[in-house]
Design a protein around this motif. Structure first.
Motif, short mmCIF file in Angstrom:
data_model
loop_
_atom_site.label_atom_id
_atom_site.label_comp_id
_atom_site.label_asym_id
_atom_site.label_seq_id
_atom_site.Cartn_x
_atom_site.Cartn_y
_atom_site.Cartn_z
N GLU A 97 3.86 -10.07 3.76
CA GLU A 97 5.03 -9.21 3.94
C GLU A 97 5.39 -8.67 2.57
O GLU A 97 5.63 -9.44 1.63
N GLU B 75 6.76 -4.77 0.23
CA GLU B 75 7.10 -3.36 0.11
C GLU B 75 6.30 -2.81 -1.05
O GLU B 75 6.12 -3.48 -2.07
N ASP C 159 5.84 0.59 -3.60
CA ASP C 159 6.25 1.89 -4.12
C ASP C 159 4.99 2.61 -4.59
O ASP C 159 4.32 2.15 -5.52
N GLU D 137 9.80 6.96 -0.05
CA GLU D 137 10.32 5.68 0.44
C GLU D 137 9.23 4.61 0.30
O GLU D 137 8.04 4.92 0.41
N PRO D 138 9.62 3.35 0.11
CA PRO D 138 8.62 2.29 0.03
C PRO D 138 7.84 2.15 1.34
O PRO D 138 8.38 2.38 2.43
N ILE E 192 6.46 -0.26 3.95
CA ILE E 192 6.78 -1.61 4.40
C ILE E 192 5.55 -2.18 5.11
O ILE E 192 5.04 -1.57 6.05
N ASN F 152 3.99 -5.57 7.05
CA ASN F 152 4.19 -6.86 7.70
C ASN F 152 2.90 -7.18 8.44
O ASN F 152 2.73 -6.81 9.59
N SER G 188 7.24 -10.56 -0.39
CA SER G 188 8.20 -11.57 0.07
C SER G 188 7.50 -12.75 0.74
O SER G 188 8.02 -13.87 0.71
#
Length: 104
Positions: free
Chosen positions: A60, A62, A64, A70-71, A73, A75, A93
């Motif tokens: 998980e 993000e 850049d 926008e980042p 994402i 998962n 994360s």
């Protein structure tokens, strides 16, 4: 592709950010190169000389990227490209398993 055949692997690990990111270099018969690695939770910025294809098999995070406002994402599984001579930042994360392909 879940498995690489007819490759050589460099024994010495590529260790970044105090051991929180570790990869191994895989060389193919056609001269192409990939790294297989693992990232612990944390924030990491990488600079590229060559264009790269980053493939995540788990984790998980993000990301850049220089061409996104926008980042990105992630998962679980995801693949994205990074331009040559740029940088990208990952905020991990949950630990992430990845494969980086270098594009010449």
């Amino acid at each position: 592709m879940d498995e690489f055949k007819n490759v050589s692997v460099v024994k010495k690990a590529n260790v970044y950010f105090g051991g929180k990111v570790v990869s191994r270099t895989v060389r193919f018969e056609d001269g192409s190169v990939k790294t297989l690695g693992f990232m612990q939770a944390g924030e990491y910025t990488f600079n590229t000389a060559e264009a790269e294809i980053m493939e995540f098999m788990s984790g998980e995070l993000e990301v850049d990227l220089p061409d996104r406002r926008e980042p990105l994402i992630i998962n679980g599984e995801c693949t994205f490209e990074v331009p040559a001579n740029s940088s990208f930042t990952l905020r991990v994360s949950k630990p992430a398993d990845y494969c980086c392909s270098f594009i010449k």
